[in-house]
Enzyme design. Structure first.
Site, PDB file in Angstrom:
ATOM      1  N   SER A   1      21.223  24.079  -8.073  1.00  0.00           N
ATOM      2  CA  SER A   1      21.846  25.383  -8.252  1.00  0.00           C
ATOM      3  C   SER A   1      21.530  25.886  -9.623  1.00  0.00           C
ATOM      4  CB  SER A   1      23.497  25.390  -7.845  1.00  0.00           C
ATOM      5  OG  SER A   1      24.311  24.411  -8.819  1.00  0.00           O
TER       6      SER A   1
ATOM      7  N   LYS B   1      25.310  28.326 -17.938  1.00  0.00           N
ATOM      8  CA  LYS B   1      25.395  28.583 -16.386  1.00  0.00           C
ATOM      9  C   LYS B   1      26.716  29.155 -15.898  1.00  0.00           C
ATOM     10  CE  LYS B   1      25.192  25.839 -12.114  1.00  0.00           C
ATOM     11  NZ  LYS B   1      24.897  24.718 -11.383  1.00  0.00           N
TER      12      LYS B   1
ATOM     13  N   SER C   1      21.608  19.140  -8.842  1.00  0.00           N
ATOM     14  CA  SER C   1      21.519  20.586  -9.284  1.00  0.00           C
ATOM     15  C   SER C   1      21.204  20.580 -10.830  1.00  0.00           C
ATOM     16  CB  SER C   1      22.828  21.725  -9.186  1.00  0.00           C
ATOM     17  OG  SER C   1      23.112  21.823  -7.638  1.00  0.00           O
TER      18      SER C   1
END
Length: 493
Positions: free
Chosen positions: A159, A79, A183
């Site tokens: 997210s 990420k 998330s």
């Protein structure tokens, strides 16, 4: 031979040890898959093919010498919130344009130390603020799942949308992610993958771009429960660079897979039955209860009375911490810089141009609740509510409950550019209604795929555990996985 990218981490690990193929061949298979798919899915925002091949060759040498790490030769996606030395790290924000850190996050360093291979950086909501991956400077990541008979693009959740999309589409064997209010778990539910937010302090936050420091926690997104257990074991550690990381031994989580659920007490919180909950979510939850009973667990009703205050309290605490954490991005030392007539003008112009709408909204809310005259009324009160939420869980656990079963999302994945959600931020925030209590209380939470809705889209169930008892979640989730089966999207990209 099976397509290399369809192997789970556990399967690839065994075949690499048996020298059925090389780490370089496995890495090349993933790089080829990314080349073919990323134009459609936008899961990666930066690729590191040369670095990946170099790491894979080093893995092959270690395998040949009999010195394999726990993740030797396994290609992972990272990420864009994790600092990766000399590699694009921008939290998918315009304000960090061109930023390449000179240091590595502790979590990613732990993975490389175990022989994992980095494929590249994954898309996400800007600064991890969002529930759909639509606030990214690089545009939305696209869910590899589609509703039956439809070509409409769906969000992969947020997210950590790029992480979930890449894992579901087999563009990496597993991925790092972070969870501040859901998330990891919500994108996992939207994409038919497994995601675990560990207990706060289980993984170091050093080198992870901060959103809300008292809530942020790193964890993995993987194809199945076993792979999530394998990844978390390597990610977790105490760290002298993060005072909130906890000095407890990291268990071999994989050993929990397949253990009996006999004697386990699972709580069902009545407050999670919210008004207007779709019948499909209700039905799935009841099905999950039945699966756990069939596996030998005892199921009891519990009450978490302060749940209804969690959403407003979270949307005070998280933006307040964000406004403080994001004050450092000013255009002076790195990232985007917009010239102004003086330094104050330069700060204002750089931040106005660099932050997207959602980030600006949360900074402004956070600055407001921390301002003189409002601090006690909002921030302090929210922290008191947070203590009550934590106490609700403690009371349930003291009463003998080992884990809690609940829904994760109020629906399956919605459309990219959904007008109703785009025009009303509060409706988007309601996506987090089942997930944020876990962050407020610092507990571990795991998302496991449990079925498909009427449109053929994946739905997940959430397991919430006692602090540092992730093994209970892994063995319970494995029982659900065995009953529900695994879910893979039909390839259209």
């Amino acid at each position: 031979m099976t397509e290399l990218t369809s192997l789970t981490i556990a399967e690839a690990r065994e075949k690499l040890k048996a020298k059925e193929f090389s780490a370089l061949e496995l890495t090349d298979a993933y790089l080829k898959a990314i080349d073919a798919a990323n134009g459609a899915l936008n899961a990666y925002v930066a690729l590191t093919p040369e670095k990946a091949r170099e790491m894979a060759k080093a893995s092959d040498e270690r395998i040949a010498a009999g010195k394999s790490g726990d993740l030797e030769g396994i290609p992972l996606g990272v990420k864009d919130l994790f600092a990766t030395r000399d590699v694009h790290t921008q939290a998918c924000s315009h304000i960090l344009d061109g930023f390449k850190p000179k240091y590595e996050s502790t979590v990613t360093q732990n993975l490389w130390d175990q022989g994992a291979v980095m494929l590249g950086k994954l898309n996400m909501d800007e600064f991890a603020m969002g529930s759909s991956n639509e606030s990214s400077w690089y545009g939305p990541a696209i869910n590899p799942w589609r509703a039956n008979g439809s070509e409409q693009k769906l969000v992969p959740g947020g997210s950590s949308g790029g992480s979930a999309a890449a894992v579901a589409a087999h563009l990496c064997a597993g991925a790092t992610a972070t969870d501040t209010g859901g998330s990891i778990r919500q994108p996992a539910a939207f994409t038919g993958t497994v995601g675990i937010k560990p207990t706060y302090g289980r993984c170091s936050r050093f080198g992870i771009v901060a959103y809300a420091s008292s809530l942020d926690q790193a964890g993995p997104i993987a194809r199945d429960v076993r792979d999530a257990a394998i990844l978390l074991k390597s990610m977790a550690s105490v760290d002298s660079k993060d005072a909130t990381s906890v000095n407890l031994p990291v268990p071999d989580y994989e050993k929990a897979i397949g253990q009996s659920l006999k004697g386990l007490k699972i709580g069902i919180p009545k407050e999670y039955r919210v008004d207007g909950m779709p019948e499909e979510i209700e039905k799935l939850w009841a099905q999950g209860v039945q699966w756990l009973k069939d596996a030998g667990a005892e199921v009891v009703d519990i009450s978490l009375p302060h749940t209804k205050y969690a959403l407003p309290a979270y949307y005070i605490v998280a933006p307040a911490e964000a406004s403080s954490n994001l004050a450092r991005y000013d255009g002076v030392r790195y990232g985007l810089r917009v010239d102004g007539k003086d330094i104050a003008d330069m700060y204002e112009k750089s931040r106005a141009a660099g932050f997207g709408k959602e980030v600006q909204r949360r900074i402004m809310v956070g600055t407001y609740v921390l301002s003189a005259g409002y601090y006690d009324a909002y921030y302090l009160k929210a922290q008191k509510v947070r203590t009550l939420i934590k106490r609700d869980f403690e009371d349930a656990f003291h009463a003998g409950v080992d884990a809690i079963l609940a829904p994760i999302t109020p629906s399956s994945a919605f459309a990219v550019g959904d007008e109703e959600l785009a025009s009303d931020p509060v409706k988007m925030y309601l996506q987090d209604v089942f997930t944020i209590t876990v962050n407020m209380a610092g507990l571990p939470g795991l998302s496991v795929p449990a079925g498909l809705d009427g449109k053929g889209l994946p739905l997940g169930l959430q397991l919430i555990g006692k602090p540092f008892e992730e093994e209970t979640l892994f063995k319970t989730a494995h029982a659900i996985e065995q009953a529900a089966g695994k879910f893979t999207p039909a390839k259209w990209w």
